[in-house]
Design a protein around this motif. Structure first.
Motif, PDB file in Angstrom:
ATOM      1  N   GLY A 157       9.998  12.719  -3.359  1.00 26.48           N
ATOM      2  CA  GLY A 157      10.397  14.045  -2.913  1.00 26.48           C
ATOM      3  C   GLY A 157      10.613  14.099  -1.409  1.00 26.48           C
ATOM      4  O   GLY A 157      10.475  13.098  -0.694  1.00 26.48           O
ATOM      5  N   LEU A 158      10.961  15.281  -0.911  1.00 20.83           N
ATOM      6  CA  LEU A 158      11.214  15.472   0.517  1.00 20.83           C
ATOM      7  C   LEU A 158       9.900  15.802   1.217  1.00 20.83           C
ATOM      8  O   LEU A 158       9.538  16.967   1.399  1.00 20.83           O
ATOM      9  N   ASN A 159       9.187  14.776   1.617  1.00 19.85           N
ATOM     10  CA  ASN A 159       7.920  14.954   2.313  1.00 19.85           C
ATOM     11  C   ASN A 159       7.649  13.742   3.197  1.00 19.85           C
ATOM     12  O   ASN A 159       8.442  12.788   3.233  1.00 19.85           O
ATOM     13  N   ASP A 160       6.528  13.776   3.904  1.00 19.17           N
ATOM     14  CA  ASP A 160       6.208  12.677   4.803  1.00 19.17           C
ATOM     15  C   ASP A 160       5.929  11.376   4.054  1.00 19.17           C
ATOM     16  O   ASP A 160       6.141  10.284   4.600  1.00 19.17           O
ATOM     17  N   SER A 161       5.455  11.462   2.831  1.00 16.53           N
ATOM     18  CA  SER A 161       5.209  10.241   2.055  1.00 16.53           C
ATOM     19  C   SER A 161       6.495   9.453   1.869  1.00 16.53           C
ATOM     20  O   SER A 161       6.496   8.212   1.909  1.00 16.53           O
ATOM     21  N   MET A 162       7.607  10.167   1.644  1.00 15.01           N
ATOM     22  CA  MET A 162       8.897   9.499   1.527  1.00 15.01           C
ATOM     23  C   MET A 162       9.252   8.780   2.822  1.00 15.01           C
ATOM     24  O   MET A 162       9.729   7.638   2.813  1.00 15.01           O
ATOM     25  N   MET A 163       9.015   9.436   3.965  1.00 14.57           N
ATOM     26  CA  MET A 163       9.306   8.820   5.263  1.00 14.57           C
ATOM     27  C   MET A 163       8.500   7.539   5.448  1.00 14.57           C
ATOM     28  O   MET A 163       9.038   6.489   5.845  1.00 14.57           O
ATOM     29  N   PHE A 164       7.205   7.601   5.139  1.00 19.81           N
ATOM     30  CA  PHE A 164       6.357   6.431   5.326  1.00 19.81           C
ATOM     31  C   PHE A 164       6.735   5.307   4.370  1.00 19.81           C
ATOM     32  O   PHE A 164       6.647   4.124   4.727  1.00 19.81           O
ATOM     33  N   ALA A 165       7.142   5.647   3.165  1.00 17.88           N
ATOM     34  CA  ALA A 165       7.563   4.616   2.214  1.00 17.88           C
ATOM     35  C   ALA A 165       8.778   3.857   2.737  1.00 17.88           C
ATOM     36  O   ALA A 165       8.850   2.626   2.651  1.00 17.88           O
ATOM     37  N   VAL A 166       9.741   4.585   3.299  1.00 13.36           N
ATOM     38  CA  VAL A 166      10.939   3.932   3.853  1.00 13.36           C
ATOM     39  C   VAL A 166      10.558   3.051   5.034  1.00 13.36           C
ATOM     40  O   VAL A 166      11.072   1.930   5.194  1.00 13.36           O
ATOM     41  N   ILE A 167       9.650   3.533   5.883  1.00 10.12           N
ATOM     42  CA  ILE A 167       9.215   2.736   7.026  1.00 10.12           C
ATOM     43  C   ILE A 167       8.532   1.451   6.564  1.00 10.12           C
ATOM     44  O   ILE A 167       8.805   0.361   7.087  1.00 10.12           O
ATOM     45  N   LEU A 168       7.642   1.565   5.583  1.00 10.93           N
ATOM     46  CA  LEU A 168       6.921   0.385   5.094  1.00 10.93           C
ATOM     47  C   LEU A 168       7.882  -0.641   4.500  1.00 10.93           C
ATOM     48  O   LEU A 168       7.755  -1.843   4.760  1.00 10.93           O
ATOM     49  N   LEU A 169       8.827  -0.180   3.703  1.00 16.62           N
ATOM     50  CA  LEU A 169       9.768  -1.102   3.079  1.00 16.62           C
ATOM     51  C   LEU A 169      10.658  -1.780   4.114  1.00 16.62           C
ATOM     52  O   LEU A 169      11.156  -2.887   3.893  1.00 16.62           O
ATOM     53  N   GLY A 170      10.853  -1.134   5.254  1.00 14.68           N
ATOM     54  CA  GLY A 170      11.656  -1.755   6.299  1.00 14.68           C
ATOM     55  C   GLY A 170      10.870  -2.665   7.210  1.00 14.68           C
ATOM     56  O   GLY A 170      11.397  -3.676   7.691  1.00 14.68           O
ATOM     57  N   ALA A 171       9.575  -2.348   7.473  1.00 15.88           N
ATOM     58  CA  ALA A 171       8.819  -3.071   8.492  1.00 15.88           C
ATOM     59  C   ALA A 171       7.934  -4.179   7.936  1.00 15.88           C
ATOM     60  O   ALA A 171       7.765  -5.209   8.595  1.00 15.88           O
ATOM     61  N   VAL A 172       7.343  -3.989   6.767  1.00 14.36           N
ATOM     62  CA  VAL A 172       6.396  -4.974   6.242  1.00 14.36           C
ATOM     63  C   VAL A 172       7.025  -6.367   6.111  1.00 14.36           C
ATOM     64  O   VAL A 172       6.396  -7.362   6.520  1.00 14.36           O
ATOM     65  N   PRO A 173       8.249  -6.516   5.549  1.00 14.51           N
ATOM     66  CA  PRO A 173       8.807  -7.867   5.460  1.00 14.51           C
ATOM     67  C   PRO A 173       8.986  -8.539   6.818  1.00 14.51           C
ATOM     68  O   PRO A 173       8.751  -9.753   6.943  1.00 14.51           O
ATOM     69  N   SER A 174       9.376  -7.789   7.847  1.00 14.90           N
ATOM     70  CA  SER A 174       9.556  -8.390   9.169  1.00 14.90           C
ATOM     71  C   SER A 174       8.241  -8.866   9.756  1.00 14.90           C
ATOM     72  O   SER A 174       8.156  -9.961  10.334  1.00 14.90           O
TER      73      SER A 174
END
Length: 300
Positions: A157-174
């Protein structure tokens, strides 16, 4: 008596300071003295070049506006952008824009750090895990972060959890791949010496592996922050909701919707300034600390 005087003479000569030009090899390295650079010279070397570059960009920008290479609604002038900055400041919203995005970005990066570091250690040290997860991490690192926004919105949904999920999926592999690369570059002799001294398991990871892998790990952290920031901007541009507040990405999208080029330029400049500030205040000092600890950077 003669032998005593001779010994004293030898001792006196050995205690006397030697000219660095007369030394060679390891003696020359050991005798290197650190000379502190004057503040004026430091400022001229570190502050003047970026200030000059910014001034040059502003001059070229103003020249293009004066030459009318594009209509005003397509190319706003520096004074128009400054007016937008002043208006946002007077409304009290300028710092809110910055804090909304920076707080999300830093918190998301810390979460990615907490996940990516043990994951990188596991991938680097366990052969089966590396064979199973290593290619997936490399594939995720090459996947554009914006691709995760639509499924994250559907799932969370449209909330901060969505924002953090996108950040994690982008940063964790790097972060994980940076640590794996750093561990792969550790000389095997270090690991054997650590095992001989009893540094195995978690003790080996803490006292041998992590310190030796710091250069690659720091590079992965820096790249992980870049992915975190870009992922967040993509999420804020695409996913808008009153509950999310107005961050820098949403400010950029609002400028596009309002056809306000000063607002668009303001958002771009703020995004750029935050990225530069984080690099100068956090990652550049961290890199210098790591290099200095390995004798690759002379302390000044």
């Amino acid at each position: 008596m003669a032998s005593t005087e001779k010994a004293a003479g030898v001792t006196g000569r050995s205690a006397a300071p030697q000219d660095p030009d007369d030394l060679a090899g390891l003696d020359a390295l050991d005798s290197t003295q650190t000379v502190r650079t004057p503040l004026r010279e430091t400022l001229l070397r570190t502050v003047l070049p970026p200030v000059t570059a910014v001034a040059l960009v502003l001059v070229v920008w103003q020249v293009l506006v004066q030459a009318e290479v594009a209509p005003p609604y397509k190319l706003a002038s520096p004074s128009d952008v400054w007016g937008e900055v002043r208006a946002a400041w007077l409304r009290g919203t300028l710092l809110d824009y910055i804090w909304t995005s920076v707080s999300r970005g830093l918190l998301g990066f810390l979460l990615a750090l907490a996940i990516g570091t043990p994951l990188g250690l596991l991938v680097a040290r366990v052969t089966f895990v590396r064979a199973a997860i290593g290619p997936i991490l490399s594939g995720l690192q090459s996947l554009p972060s914006v691709a995760w926004v639509p499924p994250a919105v559907i799932w969370l949904g449209l909330n901060d959890s969505m924002m953090f999920a996108v950040i994690l999926l982008g940063a964790v592999p790097s972060i994980a791949n940076g640590l794996v690369a750093g561990i792969d570059q550790i000389p095997p002799l270090f690991l054997r010496a650590g095992r001989t001294l009893g540094a195995t398991g978690l003790r080996g990871a803490r006292y041998i592996v992590m310190p030796a892998a710091l250069p690659g790990y720091v590079a992965g952290l820096k790249q992980g922050w870049a992915f975190s920031w870009r992922s967040l901007m993509a999420a804020e541009i695409i996913a808008s909701s009153p509950d999310l507040g107005v961050g820098l990405g949403q400010l950029l999208e609002n400028g596009r919707n309002n056809s306000s080029m000063p607002q668009v330029f303001l958002a771009i400049l703020l995004i750029l300034c935050v990225g530069i500030a984080v690099d100068l205040l956090i990652f550049s000092p961290l890199e210098r600390l790591v290099l200095r600890g390995r004798g690759l950077l002379v302390s000044r």
